[in-house]
Write a protein that holds these residues in place. Structure first.
Motif, PDB file in Angstrom:
ATOM      1  N   GLU A 108       0.798  -1.110   0.075  1.00 30.86           N
ATOM      2  CA  GLU A 108      -0.114   0.016   0.218  1.00 30.86           C
ATOM      3  C   GLU A 108       1.068   1.138   0.005  1.00 30.86           C
ATOM      4  O   GLU A 108       2.027   1.211   0.346  1.00 30.86           O
ATOM      5  CB  GLU A 108      -0.792  -0.121   1.412  1.00 30.86           C
ATOM      6  N   GLY A 109       0.300   2.270  -0.277  1.00 30.66           N
ATOM      7  CA  GLY A 109       0.999   3.829  -0.090  1.00 30.66           C
ATOM      8  C   GLY A 109       1.293   4.317  -1.626  1.00 30.66           C
ATOM      9  O   GLY A 109       1.494   5.497  -1.569  1.00 30.66           O
ATOM     10  N   PHE A 110       1.122   3.512  -2.503  1.00 29.00           N
ATOM     11  CA  PHE A 110       1.533   3.972  -4.060  1.00 29.00           C
ATOM     12  C   PHE A 110       0.157   4.285  -4.805  1.00 29.00           C
ATOM     13  O   PHE A 110      -0.545   3.441  -5.023  1.00 29.00           O
ATOM     14  CB  PHE A 110       2.371   3.001  -4.824  1.00 29.00           C
ATOM     15  N   ASP A 111       0.082   5.698  -4.965  1.00 30.74           N
ATOM     16  CA  ASP A 111      -1.030   5.976  -5.753  1.00 30.74           C
ATOM     17  C   ASP A 111      -0.742   6.449  -7.190  1.00 30.74           C
ATOM     18  O   ASP A 111      -1.395   7.570  -7.658  1.00 30.74           O
ATOM     19  CB  ASP A 111      -1.748   7.060  -5.056  1.00 30.74           C
ATOM     20  N   PHE A 112       0.533   6.261  -7.844  1.00 37.23           N
ATOM     21  CA  PHE A 112       0.710   6.452  -9.068  1.00 37.23           C
ATOM     22  C   PHE A 112       0.910   4.973  -9.855  1.00 37.23           C
ATOM     23  O   PHE A 112       1.092   4.027  -9.334  1.00 37.23           O
ATOM     24  CB  PHE A 112       2.098   7.304  -9.143  1.00 37.23           C
ATOM     25  N   ASP A 113       0.726   5.268 -11.241  1.00 37.28           N
ATOM     26  CA  ASP A 113       1.137   4.192 -12.078  1.00 37.28           C
ATOM     27  C   ASP A 113       2.551   3.808 -12.302  1.00 37.28           C
ATOM     28  O   ASP A 113       3.421   4.832 -12.298  1.00 37.28           O
ATOM     29  CB  ASP A 113       0.712   4.496 -13.511  1.00 37.28           C
ATOM     30  N   LEU A 114       3.144   2.475 -12.224  1.00 37.05           N
ATOM     31  CA  LEU A 114       4.426   2.295 -12.263  1.00 37.05           C
ATOM     32  C   LEU A 114       4.937   2.808 -13.735  1.00 37.05           C
ATOM     33  O   LEU A 114       6.231   2.998 -13.821  1.00 37.05           O
ATOM     34  CB  LEU A 114       4.537   0.477 -12.200  1.00 37.05           C
ATOM     35  N   GLY A 115       4.101   3.139 -14.709  1.00 38.73           N
ATOM     36  CA  GLY A 115       4.658   3.735 -15.894  1.00 38.73           C
ATOM     37  C   GLY A 115       5.374   5.008 -15.671  1.00 38.73           C
ATOM     38  O   GLY A 115       6.190   5.503 -16.451  1.00 38.73           O
ATOM     39  N   ASP A 116       4.864   5.602 -14.426  1.00 41.79           N
ATOM     40  CA  ASP A 116       5.480   6.924 -14.334  1.00 41.79           C
ATOM     41  C   ASP A 116       6.852   6.740 -13.959  1.00 41.79           C
ATOM     42  O   ASP A 116       7.655   7.862 -13.755  1.00 41.79           O
ATOM     43  CB  ASP A 116       4.520   7.807 -13.147  1.00 41.79           C
ATOM     44  N   TYR A 152       9.574   5.089   8.050  1.00 44.67           N
ATOM     45  CA  TYR A 152       9.287   3.953   9.067  1.00 44.67           C
ATOM     46  C   TYR A 152      10.861   3.519   9.487  1.00 44.67           C
ATOM     47  O   TYR A 152      10.834   2.610  10.176  1.00 44.67           O
ATOM     48  CB  TYR A 152       8.245   2.980   8.720  1.00 44.67           C
ATOM     49  N   SER A 153      11.726   3.890   8.632  1.00 39.79           N
ATOM     50  CA  SER A 153      13.161   3.350   9.195  1.00 39.79           C
ATOM     51  C   SER A 153      14.106   4.460   9.575  1.00 39.79           C
ATOM     52  O   SER A 153      14.051   5.579   9.209  1.00 39.79           O
ATOM     53  CB  SER A 153      13.584   2.771   7.772  1.00 39.79           C
ATOM     54  N   HIS A 154      14.795   3.941  10.696  1.00 41.28           N
ATOM     55  CA  HIS A 154      15.692   4.952  11.204  1.00 41.28           C
ATOM     56  C   HIS A 154      17.333   4.408  10.351  1.00 41.28           C
ATOM     57  O   HIS A 154      17.713   3.440  10.634  1.00 41.28           O
ATOM     58  CB  HIS A 154      15.942   4.698  12.693  1.00 41.28           C
ATOM     59  N   LEU A 155      17.828   5.556   9.803  1.00 35.89           N
ATOM     60  CA  LEU A 155      19.198   5.254   9.186  1.00 35.89           C
ATOM     61  C   LEU A 155      20.032   6.237   9.774  1.00 35.89           C
ATOM     62  O   LEU A 155      19.991   7.415   9.345  1.00 35.89           O
ATOM     63  CB  LEU A 155      18.946   5.570   7.694  1.00 35.89           C
ATOM     64  N   SER A 156      20.855   5.588  10.702  1.00 36.62           N
ATOM     65  CA  SER A 156      21.722   6.726  11.440  1.00 36.62           C
ATOM     66  C   SER A 156      22.684   7.485  10.330  1.00 36.62           C
ATOM     67  O   SER A 156      23.030   8.555  10.798  1.00 36.62           O
ATOM     68  CB  SER A 156      22.744   6.011  12.415  1.00 36.62           C
ATOM     69  N   ASP A 157      23.363   6.994   9.250  1.00 33.38           N
ATOM     70  CA  ASP A 157      23.907   7.674   8.396  1.00 33.38           C
ATOM     71  C   ASP A 157      23.246   8.840   7.744  1.00 33.38           C
ATOM     72  O   ASP A 157      23.655   9.862   7.297  1.00 33.38           O
ATOM     73  CB  ASP A 157      24.439   6.812   7.186  1.00 33.38           C
ATOM     74  N   PRO A 214       3.649   3.568   5.402  1.00 28.97           N
ATOM     75  CA  PRO A 214       3.619   2.202   4.469  1.00 28.97           C
ATOM     76  C   PRO A 214       4.730   2.329   3.857  1.00 28.97           C
ATOM     77  O   PRO A 214       5.390   1.437   3.132  1.00 28.97           O
ATOM     78  CB  PRO A 214       2.364   2.444   3.641  1.00 28.97           C
ATOM     79  N   VAL A 215       5.603   3.739   3.729  1.00 27.59           N
ATOM     80  CA  VAL A 215       6.708   3.783   2.729  1.00 27.59           C
ATOM     81  C   VAL A 215       7.608   4.856   3.096  1.00 27.59           C
ATOM     82  O   VAL A 215       7.345   5.665   3.844  1.00 27.59           O
ATOM     83  CB  VAL A 215       6.111   4.102   1.329  1.00 27.59           C
ATOM     84  N   THR A 216       8.798   4.634   2.810  1.00 25.39           N
ATOM     85  CA  THR A 216      10.072   5.508   3.093  1.00 25.39           C
ATOM     86  C   THR A 216      10.163   6.577   1.721  1.00 25.39           C
ATOM     87  O   THR A 216      10.426   5.716   0.833  1.00 25.39           O
ATOM     88  CB  THR A 216      11.156   5.056   3.478  1.00 25.39           C
ATOM     89  N   VAL A 226      12.453   7.148  -3.516  1.00 24.25           N
ATOM     90  CA  VAL A 226      11.475   5.934  -3.039  1.00 24.25           C
ATOM     91  C   VAL A 226      12.470   5.008  -2.641  1.00 24.25           C
ATOM     92  O   VAL A 226      12.908   4.202  -3.260  1.00 24.25           O
ATOM     93  CB  VAL A 226      10.468   5.567  -3.954  1.00 24.25           C
ATOM     94  N   CYS A 227      12.296   4.672  -1.143  1.00 22.02           N
ATOM     95  CA  CYS A 227      13.138   3.706  -0.672  1.00 22.02           C
ATOM     96  C   CYS A 227      12.256   2.222  -0.652  1.00 22.02           C
ATOM     97  O   CYS A 227      11.373   2.329  -0.073  1.00 22.02           O
ATOM     98  CB  CYS A 227      13.449   3.873   0.690  1.00 22.02           C
TER      99      CYS A 227
END
Length: 271
Positions: A108-116, A152-157, A214-216, A226-227
Protein backbone atom coordinates in the motif's frame (compact mmCIF):
# COMPACT_ATOMS: atom_id res chain seq x y z
CA UNK A 1 -14.71 -3.03 -22.10
CA UNK A 2 -12.65 -5.93 -23.44
CA UNK A 3 -11.66 -5.99 -27.10
CA UNK A 4 -13.23 -8.96 -28.96
CA UNK A 5 -10.54 -11.48 -29.89
CA UNK A 6 -11.57 -11.42 -33.54
CA UNK A 7 -10.72 -7.69 -33.58
CA UNK A 8 -7.23 -8.13 -32.11
CA UNK A 9 -5.41 -9.82 -35.02
CA UNK A 10 -5.01 -6.78 -37.24
CA UNK A 11 -3.60 -4.44 -34.51
CA UNK A 12 -1.28 -7.24 -33.37
CA UNK A 13 0.05 -7.62 -36.89
CA UNK A 14 0.89 -3.92 -37.04
CA UNK A 15 2.56 -4.03 -33.63
CA UNK A 16 4.51 -7.14 -34.60
CA UNK A 17 5.65 -5.53 -37.85
CA UNK A 18 7.29 -2.68 -35.95
CA UNK A 19 8.43 -4.68 -32.91
CA UNK A 20 10.39 -7.15 -35.07
CA UNK A 21 12.78 -4.43 -36.22
CA UNK A 22 14.47 -1.67 -34.26
CA UNK A 23 15.46 -0.18 -37.62
CA UNK A 24 11.80 0.30 -38.56
CA UNK A 25 11.11 1.97 -35.23
CA UNK A 26 14.15 4.21 -35.61
CA UNK A 27 13.28 5.29 -39.14
CA UNK A 28 9.60 5.97 -38.41
CA UNK A 29 10.41 7.93 -35.26
CA UNK A 30 13.05 9.96 -37.12
CA UNK A 31 10.68 10.86 -39.96
CA UNK A 32 8.08 11.87 -37.43
CA UNK A 33 10.37 14.74 -36.40
CA UNK A 34 10.68 16.31 -39.88
CA UNK A 35 10.69 15.47 -43.61
CA UNK A 36 14.06 14.12 -44.79
CA UNK A 37 15.87 13.01 -47.88
CA UNK A 38 17.04 9.40 -48.00
CA UNK A 39 20.72 10.13 -47.38
CA UNK A 40 19.82 12.25 -44.33
CA UNK A 41 17.73 9.39 -42.95
CA UNK A 42 20.73 7.07 -43.39
CA UNK A 43 22.99 9.49 -41.53
CA UNK A 44 20.47 10.06 -38.76
CA UNK A 45 19.54 6.43 -38.13
CA UNK A 46 22.63 4.49 -39.18
CA UNK A 47 20.44 2.15 -41.24
CA UNK A 48 22.10 0.82 -44.37
CA UNK A 49 20.92 2.01 -47.79
CA UNK A 50 19.47 -1.36 -48.85
CA UNK A 51 17.64 -1.89 -45.56
CA UNK A 52 16.33 1.67 -45.59
CA UNK A 53 14.95 1.20 -49.12
CA UNK A 54 12.96 -1.86 -47.98
CA UNK A 55 11.68 -0.07 -44.89
CA UNK A 56 10.52 2.98 -46.83
CA UNK A 57 8.77 0.75 -49.38
CA UNK A 58 7.01 -1.14 -46.57
CA UNK A 59 5.98 2.12 -44.89
CA UNK A 60 4.69 3.44 -48.21
CA UNK A 61 2.55 0.34 -48.75
CA UNK A 62 1.04 0.76 -45.29
CA UNK A 63 0.34 4.43 -45.88
CA UNK A 64 2.63 5.52 -43.03
CA UNK A 65 5.15 7.44 -45.12
CA UNK A 66 4.77 9.49 -48.27
CA UNK A 67 7.34 10.89 -50.69
CA UNK A 68 7.39 14.38 -52.12
CA UNK A 69 10.20 14.69 -54.62
CA UNK A 70 13.30 13.55 -52.77
CA UNK A 71 11.85 14.01 -49.31
CA UNK A 72 10.06 11.45 -47.17
CA UNK A 73 7.69 12.28 -44.35
CA UNK A 74 5.13 10.53 -42.19
CA UNK A 75 1.47 10.70 -43.05
CA UNK A 76 -1.01 11.52 -40.27
CA UNK A 77 -1.44 7.77 -39.78
CA UNK A 78 2.31 7.21 -39.70
CA UNK A 79 2.72 10.01 -37.20
CA UNK A 80 0.04 8.44 -35.01
CA UNK A 81 1.68 5.00 -35.20
CA UNK A 82 5.10 6.41 -34.32
CA UNK A 83 3.73 8.42 -31.40
CA UNK A 84 1.71 5.56 -29.95
CA UNK A 85 4.44 2.95 -30.40
CA UNK A 86 7.08 5.19 -28.85
CA UNK A 87 4.75 5.80 -25.93
CA UNK A 88 4.26 2.05 -25.56
CA UNK A 89 8.02 1.49 -25.48
CA UNK A 90 8.44 4.15 -22.81
CA UNK A 91 5.72 2.50 -20.73
CA UNK A 92 7.58 -0.80 -20.90
CA UNK A 93 10.99 0.75 -20.31
CA UNK A 94 11.04 0.38 -16.50
CA UNK A 95 9.83 -3.23 -16.46
CA UNK A 96 13.20 -5.06 -16.50
CA UNK A 97 14.62 -3.00 -13.66
CA UNK A 98 11.37 -2.97 -11.70
CA UNK A 99 11.21 -6.75 -11.90
CA UNK A 100 14.51 -6.81 -10.01
CA UNK A 101 13.04 -4.87 -7.07
CA UNK A 102 9.31 -5.68 -7.24
CA UNK A 103 9.54 -8.05 -4.28
CA UNK A 104 10.23 -5.10 -1.98
CA UNK A 105 7.38 -2.87 -3.10
CA UNK A 106 4.96 -2.21 -0.23
CA UNK A 107 1.43 -3.46 -0.66
CA UNK A 108 0.00 0.00 0.00
CA UNK A 109 0.99 3.63 -0.20
CA UNK A 110 1.56 3.98 -3.95
CA UNK A 111 -1.06 6.04 -5.77
CA UNK A 112 0.75 6.38 -9.08
CA UNK A 113 1.16 4.15 -12.11
CA UNK A 114 4.41 2.20 -12.38
CA UNK A 115 4.69 3.59 -15.90
CA UNK A 116 5.46 6.94 -14.27
CA UNK A 117 8.80 5.42 -13.25
CA UNK A 118 9.96 5.17 -16.86
CA UNK A 119 13.43 6.66 -16.99
CA UNK A 120 13.89 6.46 -13.23
CA UNK A 121 17.27 5.52 -11.79
CA UNK A 122 17.24 2.39 -9.63
CA UNK A 123 20.12 2.05 -7.18
CA UNK A 124 20.80 -1.38 -5.72
CA UNK A 125 23.59 -2.82 -3.59
CA UNK A 126 26.75 -3.75 -5.51
CA UNK A 127 29.80 -5.86 -4.68
CA UNK A 128 31.85 -2.69 -4.45
CA UNK A 129 29.24 -0.92 -2.30
CA UNK A 130 26.86 -3.11 -0.32
CA UNK A 131 25.17 0.02 1.06
CA UNK A 132 24.82 1.77 -2.32
CA UNK A 133 21.14 2.79 -1.77
CA UNK A 134 21.95 4.49 1.55
CA UNK A 135 25.11 6.01 0.07
CA UNK A 136 23.01 7.44 -2.78
CA UNK A 137 20.59 9.06 -0.32
CA UNK A 138 23.35 10.66 1.77
CA UNK A 139 25.10 11.95 -1.36
CA UNK A 140 21.91 13.66 -2.48
CA UNK A 141 21.33 15.11 0.99
CA UNK A 142 24.79 16.71 1.17
CA UNK A 143 23.97 19.11 -1.68
CA UNK A 144 20.29 19.67 -0.85
CA UNK A 145 18.63 22.92 0.13
CA UNK A 146 15.27 21.56 1.24
CA UNK A 147 14.29 18.03 2.22
CA UNK A 148 11.00 16.44 3.16
CA UNK A 149 11.00 12.90 4.54
CA UNK A 150 8.38 10.29 5.38
CA UNK A 151 9.89 7.21 6.98
CA UNK A 152 9.37 4.15 9.11
CA UNK A 153 13.09 3.34 9.07
CA UNK A 154 15.88 4.86 11.13
CA UNK A 155 19.07 5.25 9.10
CA UNK A 156 21.83 6.64 11.31
CA UNK A 157 24.01 7.68 8.34
CA UNK A 158 21.12 9.63 6.86
CA UNK A 159 20.35 11.34 10.15
CA UNK A 160 24.02 12.27 10.58
CA UNK A 161 24.03 14.04 7.21
CA UNK A 162 20.74 15.80 8.02
CA UNK A 163 22.18 16.92 11.37
CA UNK A 164 25.22 18.46 9.72
CA UNK A 165 23.09 20.10 7.05
CA UNK A 166 20.66 21.73 9.48
CA UNK A 167 22.95 22.55 12.42
CA UNK A 168 26.12 23.42 10.52
CA UNK A 169 24.62 24.43 7.18
CA UNK A 170 21.48 25.93 5.64
CA UNK A 171 19.46 22.75 5.01
CA UNK A 172 15.72 23.02 5.67
CA UNK A 173 14.35 19.67 6.85
CA UNK A 174 10.86 18.39 7.47
CA UNK A 175 10.59 14.80 8.69
CA UNK A 176 7.60 12.63 9.52
CA UNK A 177 8.39 9.35 11.27
CA UNK A 178 6.57 6.68 13.23
CA UNK A 179 6.90 5.91 16.93
CA UNK A 180 9.27 3.04 16.19
CA UNK A 181 11.83 5.47 14.75
CA UNK A 182 11.58 7.65 17.86
CA UNK A 183 12.10 4.65 20.09
CA UNK A 184 15.23 3.70 18.18
CA UNK A 185 16.59 7.25 18.42
CA UNK A 186 16.03 7.14 22.19
CA UNK A 187 18.39 4.17 22.50
CA UNK A 188 21.30 6.14 20.97
CA UNK A 189 22.60 9.08 23.08
CA UNK A 190 24.40 10.56 20.07
CA UNK A 191 21.21 10.52 18.01
CA UNK A 192 19.29 12.07 20.91
CA UNK A 193 21.73 14.99 20.98
CA UNK A 194 21.53 15.36 17.22
CA UNK A 195 17.72 15.36 17.23
CA UNK A 196 17.60 18.03 19.93
CA UNK A 197 20.10 20.24 18.14
CA UNK A 198 18.28 19.89 14.84
CA UNK A 199 14.95 20.94 16.31
CA UNK A 200 16.49 23.77 18.32
CA UNK A 201 18.33 25.07 15.23
CA UNK A 202 15.03 26.20 13.75
CA UNK A 203 16.06 24.54 10.47
CA UNK A 204 14.30 21.24 11.14
CA UNK A 205 10.76 20.16 11.93
CA UNK A 206 9.91 16.69 13.17
CA UNK A 207 6.50 15.04 13.36
CA UNK A 208 5.69 11.59 14.61
CA UNK A 209 2.79 9.40 13.59
CA UNK A 210 1.11 6.86 15.84
CA UNK A 211 -0.05 4.60 13.03
CA UNK A 212 1.75 2.62 10.36
CA UNK A 213 3.75 4.50 7.74
CA UNK A 214 3.69 2.32 4.59
CA UNK A 215 6.65 3.72 2.66
CA UNK A 216 9.88 5.64 3.08
CA UNK A 217 10.18 8.53 0.64
CA UNK A 218 12.55 11.50 0.39
CA UNK A 219 11.67 14.68 -1.49
CA UNK A 220 15.09 16.29 -1.97
CA UNK A 221 14.65 19.62 -3.74
CA UNK A 222 13.05 18.52 -7.06
CA UNK A 223 14.09 14.87 -6.83
CA UNK A 224 12.01 12.03 -5.36
CA UNK A 225 13.73 9.04 -3.77
CA UNK A 226 11.50 6.06 -3.02
CA UNK A 227 13.15 3.58 -0.68
CA UNK A 228 12.26 -0.09 -0.99
CA UNK A 229 12.81 -2.00 2.22
CA UNK A 230 11.45 -5.44 2.94
CA UNK A 231 11.95 -4.74 6.63
CA UNK A 232 13.47 -2.14 8.91
CA UNK A 233 17.01 -0.97 8.30
CA UNK A 234 18.98 -0.12 5.17
CA UNK A 235 16.90 -0.06 1.95
CA UNK A 236 17.29 -2.87 -0.55
CA UNK A 237 16.92 -0.35 -3.38
CA UNK A 238 16.25 3.31 -4.03
CA UNK A 239 14.28 4.63 -7.00
CA UNK A 240 15.14 8.19 -8.03
CA UNK A 241 12.87 10.15 -10.33
CA UNK A 242 11.91 13.70 -11.28
CA UNK A 243 8.55 12.65 -12.75
CA UNK A 244 5.90 15.25 -11.91
CA UNK A 245 3.21 12.68 -11.11
CA UNK A 246 5.48 10.87 -8.66
CA UNK A 247 6.52 14.19 -7.16
CA UNK A 248 2.87 15.16 -6.63
CA UNK A 249 2.28 11.79 -4.97
CA UNK A 250 5.29 12.32 -2.68
CA UNK A 251 4.10 15.79 -1.68
CA UNK A 252 0.60 14.48 -1.03
CA UNK A 253 1.55 11.46 1.09
CA UNK A 254 4.00 13.50 3.18
CA UNK A 255 1.34 16.19 3.70
CA UNK A 256 -1.21 13.58 4.77
CA UNK A 257 0.98 11.96 7.41
CA UNK A 258 2.20 15.33 8.65
CA UNK A 259 -1.38 16.50 9.21
CA UNK A 260 -2.17 13.30 11.06
CA UNK A 261 1.04 13.46 13.08
CA UNK A 262 2.14 15.42 16.12
CA UNK A 263 4.98 17.96 16.31
CA UNK A 264 8.00 16.54 18.06
CA UNK A 265 8.80 18.23 21.38
CA UNK A 266 12.58 18.26 22.02
CA UNK A 267 11.80 17.65 25.68
CA UNK A 268 10.47 14.22 24.71
CA UNK A 269 14.04 12.97 24.63
CA UNK A 270 14.90 14.27 28.11
CA UNK A 271 11.94 12.90 30.05
Amino acid sequence: MSLPFEDIQSPLEEIEFLARSTNRIRVLDTLREEPMERHDIEDETGVSRATLARILDDFGERGWVTRDGRQYETTPVGDYVAREFTGLLKRFEPIPDLNEVAQWFPTEGFDFDLGDLAGAEIVRPAKSDALAPTTHITRRLRTANRVRVLSYSHLSDVMEVCWRGTVEGALELESVVDRGVLERIETDPRMIDHAQEMVESGQAEFFWHEGTIPVTVFLIDDVVLVCLSGDEGAPHAVIETTDETVRSWAESIIDTYRREGKPLDPELFTE
